[in-house]
Write a protein that holds these residues in place. Structure first.
Motif, short mmCIF file in Angstrom:
data_model
loop_
_atom_site.label_atom_id
_atom_site.label_comp_id
_atom_site.label_asym_id
_atom_site.label_seq_id
_atom_site.Cartn_x
_atom_site.Cartn_y
_atom_site.Cartn_z
N ILE A 45 -41.14 -2.16 -25.55
CA ILE A 45 -40.77 -2.38 -27.18
C ILE A 45 -41.93 -1.71 -27.90
O ILE A 45 -41.40 -1.15 -29.01
CB ILE A 45 -40.77 -4.07 -27.37
N ALA A 46 -43.18 -1.86 -27.81
CA ALA A 46 -44.09 -1.26 -28.51
C ALA A 46 -43.93 0.38 -28.53
O ALA A 46 -44.07 0.82 -29.69
CB ALA A 46 -45.68 -1.64 -28.05
N ALA A 47 -43.52 0.85 -27.37
CA ALA A 47 -43.33 2.38 -27.28
C ALA A 47 -42.17 2.94 -27.97
O ALA A 47 -42.15 3.99 -28.37
CB ALA A 47 -43.25 2.69 -25.77
N SER A 48 -41.26 1.90 -28.03
CA SER A 48 -39.85 2.54 -28.62
C SER A 48 -39.84 2.18 -30.07
O SER A 48 -38.98 2.42 -30.84
CB SER A 48 -38.82 1.61 -27.95
N ALA A 49 -40.90 1.26 -30.51
CA ALA A 49 -40.97 1.12 -32.00
C ALA A 49 -41.06 2.13 -32.89
O ALA A 49 -42.01 2.92 -32.65
CB ALA A 49 -41.90 -0.37 -32.20
N PRO A 50 -40.44 2.22 -33.93
CA PRO A 50 -40.54 3.51 -34.77
C PRO A 50 -41.87 3.50 -35.57
O PRO A 50 -42.16 2.24 -35.78
CB PRO A 50 -39.28 3.49 -35.77
N ALA A 51 -42.47 4.39 -35.70
CA ALA A 51 -43.63 4.52 -36.79
C ALA A 51 -43.20 4.22 -37.94
O ALA A 51 -42.04 4.85 -38.26
CB ALA A 51 -44.51 5.81 -36.42
N PHE A 52 -44.01 3.59 -38.90
CA PHE A 52 -43.64 3.49 -40.22
C PHE A 52 -44.56 4.36 -40.96
O PHE A 52 -45.59 4.32 -40.78
CB PHE A 52 -43.70 2.10 -40.83
N ALA A 53 -43.93 4.84 -42.21
CA ALA A 53 -44.74 5.33 -43.39
C ALA A 53 -45.94 4.59 -43.98
O ALA A 53 -45.39 3.44 -44.14
CB ALA A 53 -43.89 5.76 -44.40
N ALA A 54 -46.89 5.26 -44.19
CA ALA A 54 -48.00 4.40 -44.75
C ALA A 54 -47.77 4.62 -46.15
O ALA A 54 -47.55 5.60 -46.71
CB ALA A 54 -49.45 4.58 -44.26
N ASP A 55 -48.37 3.39 -47.09
CA ASP A 55 -48.42 3.80 -48.36
C ASP A 55 -49.48 3.94 -48.98
O ASP A 55 -50.77 3.58 -48.78
CB ASP A 55 -47.72 2.53 -49.16
N TYR A 56 -49.60 4.98 -49.86
CA TYR A 56 -50.88 5.58 -50.54
C TYR A 56 -50.67 5.25 -52.06
O TYR A 56 -49.68 5.51 -52.67
CB TYR A 56 -51.26 6.97 -50.25
N VAL A 57 -51.93 5.10 -52.70
CA VAL A 57 -52.25 5.33 -54.12
C VAL A 57 -52.97 6.64 -54.58
O VAL A 57 -54.00 6.92 -54.08
CB VAL A 57 -52.90 4.06 -54.65
N ILE A 58 -52.28 7.43 -55.35
CA ILE A 58 -53.15 8.58 -55.65
C ILE A 58 -54.22 8.18 -56.33
O ILE A 58 -54.32 7.44 -57.27
CB ILE A 58 -52.12 9.20 -56.49
N ASP A 59 -55.18 8.74 -55.67
CA ASP A 59 -56.74 8.44 -56.26
C ASP A 59 -56.94 9.37 -57.59
O ASP A 59 -57.62 10.29 -57.73
CB ASP A 59 -57.72 8.83 -55.11
N ASP B 274 -49.65 23.49 -60.56
CA ASP B 274 -50.42 23.35 -59.26
C ASP B 274 -50.97 22.15 -59.39
O ASP B 274 -51.62 21.54 -60.11
CB ASP B 274 -51.73 24.40 -59.58
N LEU B 275 -50.76 21.16 -58.31
CA LEU B 275 -50.79 20.06 -57.86
C LEU B 275 -51.87 19.85 -56.65
O LEU B 275 -51.54 20.15 -55.73
CB LEU B 275 -49.51 19.29 -57.65
N ASN B 276 -52.76 19.14 -56.85
CA ASN B 276 -53.73 18.60 -55.79
C ASN B 276 -53.65 16.97 -55.68
O ASN B 276 -53.87 16.36 -56.61
CB ASN B 276 -55.28 19.04 -56.06
N VAL B 277 -53.19 16.51 -54.80
CA VAL B 277 -52.95 14.89 -54.42
C VAL B 277 -53.70 14.36 -53.53
O VAL B 277 -53.57 14.85 -52.30
CB VAL B 277 -51.47 14.85 -54.48
N GLU B 278 -54.35 13.40 -53.77
CA GLU B 278 -55.52 12.81 -52.50
C GLU B 278 -55.08 11.34 -52.88
O GLU B 278 -55.15 10.70 -53.76
CB GLU B 278 -56.86 12.92 -52.83
N GLY B 279 -54.44 10.63 -51.63
CA GLY B 279 -54.08 9.27 -51.57
C GLY B 279 -54.81 8.37 -51.04
O GLY B 279 -55.49 8.89 -49.88
N ILE B 280 -55.10 7.21 -51.26
CA ILE B 280 -55.81 6.19 -50.37
C ILE B 280 -54.87 5.53 -49.66
O ILE B 280 -54.15 4.69 -50.71
CB ILE B 280 -56.79 5.53 -51.46
#
Length: 192
Positions: free
Chosen positions: A15-29, A184-190
């Motif tokens: 079950i753990a191996a077949s579980a889909p990976a989920f996107a992580a949420d970030y706040v732009i710093d 020109d966009l530079n984005v770093e998220g936490i």
């Protein structure tokens, strides 16, 4: 080993191996000034006027295993434009250009991301500027991701885009060389 315990461990592992990976949420710093939105416009065909928006915020979701599931949302205060020239900034904020008194916010909401499989891709979305919403595409390149020295986790990207002023109702004539704004966009998220 107990057969029931063994079956439970195997089933749990499957079950753990077949579980889909989920996107992580970030706040732009933006508080740490690790993100910026820069622009340039050709001036008379001789050089470029450059500037940046000082006040913006946003979030994004990202999963390295499934980058096509990524999403982005950004809000910009157009009155925060800074081209290092007060009189020009005043004109840019006027009804001739950004019309900040009637349109105090610029937003971008992504609609799709298509990876090229090499850390680059195209982020499509809707940009609302001066009350006009148009689809735009941002060419994206991932810079990197990983743990930071303060115990957090960060991901960073660089993007470029081109906007035609007339698409957003800006008719002020700066000459044919200045009909496009280059972003020109530079984005770093936490990661949250």
């Amino acid at each position: 080993m107990n057969i029931k315990l063994f079956k439970g461990l195997v089933l749990g592992g499957m079950i753990a191996a077949s579980a889909p990976a989920f996107a992580a949420d970030y706040v732009i710093d933006t508080k740490g000034a690790h993100a910026n939105i820069n622009l340039r416009v050709n001036h008379l065909g001789y050089s470029f006027v450059t500037g940046r928006f000082e006040d913006f915020n946003g979030t994004f979701s990202y999963d390295a295993e499934n980058p096509n599931a990524s999403s982005v949302k950004v809000e910009i205060d157009p009155a925060s434009i800074d081209t290092n020239h007060a009189e020009r900034d005043k004109h840019i904020k006027s009804a001739d250009f950004l019309d900040v008194s009637n349109h105090p916010s610029v937003t971008f909401v992504s609609t799709a991301y298509t990876t090229n499989g090499d850390g680059t891709g195209v982020l499509a979305g809707d940009l609302t500027l001066r009350g006009v919403t148009k689809p735009v595409e941002i060419q994206v390149r991932q810079i990197g991701e990983g743990e930071d020295p303060w115990g957090g986790y960060r991901a960073g990207f660089h993007g470029t885009a081109e906007l035609k002023l007339k698409d957003f109702g800006i008719e002020y004539n700066l000459g044919p060389a200045a009909e496009v704004v280059y972003l020109d966009l530079n984005v770093e998220g936490i990661r949250q």
